[in-house]
Design an enzyme around this catalytic site. Structure first.
Site, short mmCIF file in Angstrom:
data_model
loop_
_atom_site.label_atom_id
_atom_site.label_comp_id
_atom_site.label_asym_id
_atom_site.label_seq_id
_atom_site.Cartn_x
_atom_site.Cartn_y
_atom_site.Cartn_z
N CYS A 165 60.43 4.16 23.07
CA CYS A 165 60.15 3.27 21.94
C CYS A 165 58.66 3.32 21.60
CB CYS A 165 60.66 1.85 22.22
SG CYS A 165 60.77 0.84 20.72
N HIS A 201 66.02 2.99 22.77
CA HIS A 201 65.94 2.50 24.15
C HIS A 201 67.09 3.12 24.95
CE1 HIS A 201 62.86 -0.66 23.79
NE2 HIS A 201 63.27 -0.73 22.53
N GLU A 251 67.66 2.89 28.02
CA GLU A 251 68.13 1.92 29.02
C GLU A 251 69.10 0.90 28.43
OE1 GLU A 251 64.58 -0.16 27.17
OE2 GLU A 251 65.24 1.91 27.54
#
Length: 202
Positions: free
Chosen positions: A77, A177, A179
């Site tokens: 990001c 992102h 994750e």
């Protein structure tokens, strides 16, 4: 594997750490320059503004350390945007390890930030995108982006087309992102952990 998540003091480090732990890794969260230099893999996360993040990196004496890293580095990001030459978010010079510029998204009447799920398109033959489905979904939260160019390895469209992933030698960036991007993000992080010397020498 010795994997370091850089503590930039401007990121949600917990979600990135948990994502690596789910893949069997044991990441170390640190701002210690020596630990970062000696890591096998380095992740540079970030939220907030480019100006604030670069100020933090400079105050921690980490900017020159990151620029000299030879091992695989993944910017996530804002962390991806910090790898570029410059950001319009504060008119600030960044780390300059990927020749690109970060500009505000030009999306007409669409809302900013670009927030939510969107697809990766035009994924290049690249070690981070191995094994992905066609046009996989990832989770984005951002108002600034990098224009597609020769360093782009995947794109996304939101009012305009922008680089969703970029790469220069051992430096990789993901605007989304991973994750928070389910199985697609997990596969990208797994690919990052499994990079070889040959993968990062191009």
């Amino acid at each position: 594997m010795n994997l370091v998540i850089i503590d930039t003091a401007c990121a949600n480090l917990t979600s990135v750490r948990f994502a690596i732990e789910r893949l069997g890794g044991t990441p170390q969260v640190t701002a210690d320059p020596e630990h970062i230099k000696n890591a096998d893999r380095v992740i540079l996360p970030g939220v907030g503004t480019a100006r604030a993040a670069m100020r933090n990196l400079e105050q921690l004496d980490l900017a020159p350390v990151i620029r000299e890293l030879q091992q695989p580095v993944l910017g996530i990001c804002l962390g991806m945007q910090l790898l570029t030459d410059w950001s319009a978010e504060g008119n600030v010079d960044c780390l300059g390890v990927i020749p690109a510029r970060t500009e505000r998204l030009q999306i007409a009447d669409l809302p900013l930030p670009h927030m939510g799920w969107n697809t990766l398109q035009d994924a290049a033959d690249n070690p981070l995108t191995r094994g992905l489905e066609r046009d996989p979904w990832c989770y984005f939260v951002h108002s600034f982006a990098v224009a597609p160019d020769g360093y782009s390895i995947a794109n996304t469209s939101y009012g305009q087309t922008f680089a969703a992933m970029i790469r220069n030698r051992n430096f990789f960036g993901a605007q989304f992102h991973p994750e928070r991007s389910g199985k697609t993000g997990a596969r990208i992080l797994k690919n990052f952990l499994e990079l070889t010397d040959a993968d990062t020498s191009a």
